[in-house]
Design a protein around this motif. Structure first.
Motif, PDB file in Angstrom:
ATOM      1  N   TYR A 188      -6.472   2.678   3.981  1.00  0.00           N
ATOM      2  CA  TYR A 188      -5.301   1.421   3.347  1.00  0.00           C
ATOM      3  C   TYR A 188      -5.900   1.813   1.907  1.00  0.00           C
ATOM      4  O   TYR A 188      -5.593   1.084   1.201  1.00  0.00           O
ATOM      5  CB  TYR A 188      -4.346   1.103   4.504  1.00  0.00           C
ATOM      6  CG  TYR A 188      -5.147  -0.046   5.150  1.00  0.00           C
ATOM      7  CD1 TYR A 188      -5.059  -1.313   4.198  1.00  0.00           C
ATOM      8  CD2 TYR A 188      -5.700   0.092   6.075  1.00  0.00           C
ATOM      9  CE1 TYR A 188      -5.687  -2.738   5.363  1.00  0.00           C
ATOM     10  CE2 TYR A 188      -6.025  -0.693   6.752  1.00  0.00           C
ATOM     11  CZ  TYR A 188      -6.533  -1.734   6.186  1.00  0.00           C
ATOM     12  OH  TYR A 188      -6.788  -3.053   6.456  1.00  0.00           O
ATOM     13  N   ALA A 206      -6.440   3.662  -0.242  1.00  0.00           N
ATOM     14  CA  ALA A 206      -4.821   4.251  -0.495  1.00  0.00           C
ATOM     15  C   ALA A 206      -4.662   3.307  -1.763  1.00  0.00           C
ATOM     16  O   ALA A 206      -3.514   3.008  -2.739  1.00  0.00           O
ATOM     17  CB  ALA A 206      -4.058   4.492   0.354  1.00  0.00           C
ATOM     18  N   PRO A 230       0.849   2.805  -4.658  1.00  0.00           N
ATOM     19  CA  PRO A 230       0.958   2.210  -3.458  1.00  0.00           C
ATOM     20  C   PRO A 230       2.010   1.041  -3.560  1.00  0.00           C
ATOM     21  O   PRO A 230       2.748   0.900  -2.503  1.00  0.00           O
ATOM     22  CB  PRO A 230       0.024   1.680  -3.531  1.00  0.00           C
ATOM     23  CG  PRO A 230      -1.118   1.999  -4.210  1.00  0.00           C
ATOM     24  CD  PRO A 230      -0.391   2.416  -5.262  1.00  0.00           C
TER      25      PRO A 230
END
Length: 275
Positions: free
Chosen positions: A149, A152, A159
């Protein structure tokens, strides 16, 4: 004993919400929450600390307090997050505090203790390994997979939208109790509310605060079922602490303040009592 009360910290034009509670003359403990929580994550732990005679100061950190959501990624660099903690210690009118942190709050706590040991009487960190230990563990596939994450979150704008829509199920899947996950998901349901918290991740690479060894008495509490932070980083942390150190392993998930408040409070009180 004073009742819980909301106070504010004015710092660099930002206004931070802070819960100040417990005996007014008790040893002060500053409690730093993680992502995507707020100061309420400490409620159960704080009750135990008050019973042990400690005063607690739990802020909503930068990006979480409505009055402390600066625009731009640079405002969330680690040096600014540590500066917020020092400002809170100054505002409390004390020279030193017992510093406690969980998740991102744990990372800030490690760095505050490492760079400003004169302001930290003791350190207790929940879940988060020492930043240098975490960096070393990233050379291995296990921790890289757990930290997906972070990559990301580097993407601009997207996001916030994706995670705002699916936050509740992600949090529950990681072990956070449903009622707590729903509260945080509701609070961060809008992309603009998530931008500040996600900017903590985006600012990591541009931060100018090296991960030094910690010399103050420290305790690290880790849950063996943590989906985000693996065993290797937990075990490497000892090499980055030169002062008295205790490692506590719990059969628990990442969300230790909410799921293991008694064990966390016991570790904090034990550390505070040792100095």
């Amino acid at each position: 004993m004073r009742p819980d009360r909301l106070t504010v910290l004015e710092h660099l034009g930002l206004t931070f919400d802070v819960t100040d509670a417990g005996p007014v003359d008790g040893p002060p403990a500053v409690l730093l929450h993680g992502f995507p929580e707020d100061r309420s994550s400490w409620d159960a732990v704080s009750s135990c600390l008050h019973a042990a005679g400690l005063r607690t100061l739990a802020p909503d950190q930068r990006g979480y307090s409505p009055g402390a959501r600066p625009a731009g990624t640079a405002a969330y660099r680690l040096e600014h997050l540590v500066g917020d903690v020092l400002a809170l210690i100054d505002a409390a009118g004390v020279e030193q505090v017992h510093l406690v942190g969980h998740d991102w709050g744990g990372a800030v706590a490690w760095l505050t203790a490492a760079h400003h040991p004169d302001r930290v009487a003791s350190l207790t960190v929940l879940s988060t390994p020492h930043p240098a230990a975490l960096s070393r563990s990233m050379r291995h596939v296990d921790q890289l997979g757990r930290s997906w994450y972070i990559a990301a979150f580097q993407v601009p704008f997207l996001p916030e939208r994706v995670f705002a829509a699916g936050f509740r199920s992600l949090l529950v899947g990681s072990g956070l109790p449903l009622e707590v996950a729903e509260r945080h998901a509701t609070r961060l349901a809008r992309p603009e509310a998530l931008r500040g918290p996600i900017n903590w991740y985006r600012a990591m690479r541009s931060s100018d605060l090296p991960a030094r060894r910690v010399t103050v008495p420290a305790t690290y509490v880790w849950g063996s079922r943590d989906v985000a932070l693996g065993r290797r980083a937990a075990e490497l942390t000892r090499e980055h602490v030169t002062g008295p150190y205790e490692f506590v392993e719990l059969d628990a998930s990442h969300w230790l303040p909410e799921t293991e408040p008694d064990a966390c409070a016991a570790a904090i009180v034990r550390r505070v009592s040792s100095v």
